[in-house]
Each structure stands twice: as C-alpha cells, then as structure tokens.
Scaffold this motif. Structure first.
Motif, PDB file in Angstrom:
ATOM      1  N   LEU A  73      -3.566  -6.428  -5.963  1.00 57.71           N
ATOM      2  CA  LEU A  73      -2.467  -5.786  -5.414  1.00 57.71           C
ATOM      3  C   LEU A  73      -1.332  -7.034  -5.004  1.00 57.71           C
ATOM      4  O   LEU A  73      -0.132  -6.744  -4.696  1.00 57.71           O
ATOM      5  N   GLY A 106      -6.738  -1.278  -5.240  1.00 58.54           N
ATOM      6  CA  GLY A 106      -6.659  -2.556  -5.623  1.00 58.54           C
ATOM      7  C   GLY A 106      -8.005  -2.943  -6.495  1.00 58.54           C
ATOM      8  O   GLY A 106      -7.842  -3.691  -7.450  1.00 58.54           O
ATOM      9  N   ALA A 420      -1.702   1.550  -7.875  1.00 56.76           N
ATOM     10  CA  ALA A 420      -1.384  -0.022  -7.140  1.00 56.76           C
ATOM     11  C   ALA A 420      -0.223  -0.331  -7.446  1.00 56.76           C
ATOM     12  O   ALA A 420       0.079  -1.061  -6.126  1.00 56.76           O
TER      13      ALA A 420
END
Length: 433
Positions: A73, A106, A420
C-alpha cells in the motif's frame, strides 16, 4: 486426493549437477511422489491431470525470507530517502492510519504479486497479523508470520500479547501452511528487558524469532553509543540467539559478529535491493556462507524495493557481490539455492525448498520458450541472470494449483487491485490535506 503428472525440464535443486532435460514430477495430494526422467513415475500411477510443458522448467517455489507484505500500500509513496527519515517521517505516520481491513487488502495485493512471480512461501512481519493469516489462507500460499513488536513504543505490551494470540489461533493453520514466529522489530526499537521477555515466551511456545539486525550504520551507532557493542554482540549478550532466529539484513558485521552468527546458527535473510535503494550497504554474503551461516533471500517491503520479484532479487544479489568481491563469487546455482533450499532452511521448513519424493508439492514452472532464454547453455544462469516475474507460468502449493497459464485461480486480481488503490489513496489524502 488429486494426482498430477508434470512433464517438463526438471531442476529439483537437490544437487548442482542434477537436471532432467526431459523429465517429470509426480504429485499425489500435497506431496511429491517421484522426480526424474520422463517415464519415471511409479508403476500404476494414474494422474488425474497431466501438465505437458516441454518448454518449461519446473523447480521448487521461491521462498521470500523477509518481507512486510501489506506495505504494498506504500509502493512508490516515499522514495529516494535515507532509512531513518523514510521510517520516521513517511512510513510510520502512514502506517499509523492503516486499519486491519487495509492490512488484509495490502497483503492480498502482495500475495497476487508473489504468486504471479513464483513465490510460494514468505516470512512476513507486520501488524494485524490475523488479517495477514486470513489473506494467506484464502490465497493458498505458505507463510511464516511475525507480529512486529516495537518494544520501546506505547504498544509494546499489546504487541507481545497479540503475538501470543497469533500463535494460539494460527500456528499450524491451513493444514500447516501457516506458522508463527515472534517479531521484535530491531535492537534500536526494543529494550534488552523486552527482548529477553520475547525470547522467554518464544522458547516457552517453541517458536522462533524474526528480527532486523545491523541494517544501517545509524543502527550500529545507536547501539554502540548506548551499550558499547555491535547489535549482534549486544543480542548475544542478552541471550537472544540460540534456538531458531532469523536475522534480517545483517549488512554491517564485524568478523566477531559473523563468528557469533555462525556459532549460534542464526539464519540471515538477505535483502539486496532494499539495501541498495535505502543506501544501507552491502551484506558480506560470501563470507557468511563460507563460515556456515544459512542465508535466504528476501525482498523487504514493496515500499523499499519496490516490487516483490525474487527473480530480480536473485540477479541483484549475484551482481552486487560480484561488484563487491569479484566475478567468481555467488555463481548462479548458489543464488538459486538461497531462494529455495536456503530459504526453507532459514524458515525452519524441513519438507519444502526442493523437488524430492516426500517433499511438499510446492513448485513453479517457468516458460523458457521466449527469445531471452535462447540459446540454452545454462538453465541456472538463465533463471538467475535472465528470468523475471512474468516468465512464471504455473504455481502449485500443497499440491493445489494457484496459477495456471499465468491465470490466478484463488484470487480476484481486479478486486484486490481496486481495494488497494482506494485504501492507499484514502490514507495519502490525509497527509496531502
């Protein structure tokens, strides 16, 4: 119980001179039954499926011995900074805004990338590790998980309790695909008393320790100023070594440090690309290996790499040491060992890392029918110096296909990428405001 017969070139990683140009691997359930020349499967073996891939090489799945998966991320969020400003001014403030659900997505993004690039096992250190475990269980990969613990921070006690809970809830989950280690972050973020408490709990539960060690000159100075020792010597004096310990980075080592690591059988997770990008330095890998230290390869997090491609990591590991020492060190097969057999030994996994009867069916195939793989003088050299993530065609873990013909079978890639993107941009907007 599914049975597969994979016909391809076979690089089992059992010995440097063992290679089958026309070979096959027989799989039944989660285990490898046989490995050898074409036609070597046991009499009466009747596969449910035959994967006929004559232009592929089948080899053990790659093992990432140090990463922070959910840091995908933060990919390209804070580049071109030294480690300490990068952590203190960018990474830790961003991470402070992450929710448990953010960490799940993530990690899912990281697992999509890992599967596509041939990584079947990771050693991960982060927070909300229950979410990481759930992502791994869904993806079908193998993982050893560590709740990162910053003992000097306000949540040090809570992090230790979460580590205890993680062992109770997930150690051995997924039919053994998920294991747990304790993850005290580093010597400069944990007191000696805290590290000794972590070590005592790890020993009590029979799990290992995963810790950053001697990554930067800043760390060396901090520990030297506080305790008059190197980080390795300080940890040795505290009694942290002994048992299963994975020390990530180990860039700045004295000869005495190397002797301690070898004598205490500490395994080292080498992260060459992260170390280059953050100007941390170059770890003395040939010296460590020569002294008997087991070394695996890691990518570190995607925020300091910026990808999770272990093929690229192998190439960088080899070239970095050839520049540092000379062109003969770390030949291709030895680097492949670090990414497979060495990775398994680093993580304490006794039945993965090579293709052999009785071992887990964790394997990948690489499509060699591409211009950059001709002529085929050396398959190990091609895999280390030429191959990249996009060359992986097939991924299997525990005898189950996770990717076939480059299509992920266990993950909704589009949904993962959308989640994400939305979550990372939500957090970055907080700082832009």
């Amino acid at each position: 119980m599914s049975k597969f017969l994979i016909r391809a070139m076979v690089l089992p990683m059992t010995e440097p001179d063992v290679f089958y140009p026309q070979g096959e691997v027989a799989v039944e359930g989660d285990r490898i039954v046989s490995v050898g020349e074409k036609g070597s499967a046991p009499p009466g073996f009747r596969p449910d499926r035959i994967l006929d891939l004559p232009d592929d090489v089948v080899m053990p799945g790659l093992i990432n011995t140090h990463t922070h998966a959910a840091m995908t991320l933060l990919r390209s969020y804070a580049d071109d900074l030294p480690l300490m400003p990068w952590l203190n001014e960018k990474v830790w403030p961003f991470e402070d805004k992450l929710t448990a659900e953010d960490i799940y997505w993530g990690t899912a993004l990281a697992l999509c990338e890992m599967i596509r690039s041939g990584t079947t096992t990771m050693l991960d250190m982060y927070a909300s590790m229950d979410q990481v475990a759930e992502a791994v269980l869904h993806a079908g990969t193998r993982a050893v998980l560590s709740r990162g613990m910053i003992g000097n921070g306000p949540n040090g006690k809570l992090a230790l309790q979460e580590s205890l809970d993680l062992v109770k809830q997930y150690h051995g989950a997924g039919e053994g695909r998920v294991l747990v280690m304790f993850g005290p972050h580093a010597p400069y973020t944990c007191s000696g008393e805290y590290l000794q408490l972590v070590k005592a709990e790890a020993d009590r539960l029979g799990v290992g320790i995963h810790i950053h060690v001697a990554e930067t000159l800043d760390e060396i100075k901090i520990i030297q100023d506080q305790y008059g020792k190197t980080p390795v010597q300080w940890l040795e004096g505290l009694g942290i070594f002994g048992g299963h310990v994975v020390a990530a980075h180990c860039v700045h080592l004295t000869p005495e440090d190397r002797e301690i690591l070898a004598r205490r059988q500490v395994c080292v997770a080498h992260n060459p690309e992260s170390n280059m990008k953050l100007h941390s330095g170059t770890a003395p890998i040939p010296e460590l290996r020569a002294e008997g230290v087991v070394v695996g390869l890691g990518t570190d997090g995607a925020s300091s790499n910026n990808n999770l491609d272990l093929f690229g990591e192998m190439r960088s590991a080899a070239f970095q040491q050839k520049l540092r020492v000379d062109s003969t060190v770390l030949p291709a097969y030895e680097v492949l060992e670090m990414a497979t057999v060495g990775g398994a030994r680093t993580l304490g996994l006794k039945d993965v890392g090579m293709l052999a009867p009785g071992f887990k069916a964790d394997l990948i195939t690489i499509d060699l029918d591409q211009p950059h793989f001709y002529p085929r003088f050396s398959i190990p050299a091609h895999l280390v110096y030429v191959a990249h993530a996009g060359d992986v065609r097939t991924v299997m873990v525990d005898g189950k296909l996770l990717m076939e013909d480059r299509k992920l079978l266990t993950m909704d890639v589009k949904k993962v990428c959308q989640e994400a993107e939305t979550r990372a941009k939500r957090i970055s907007a907080l700082f832009e405001a």
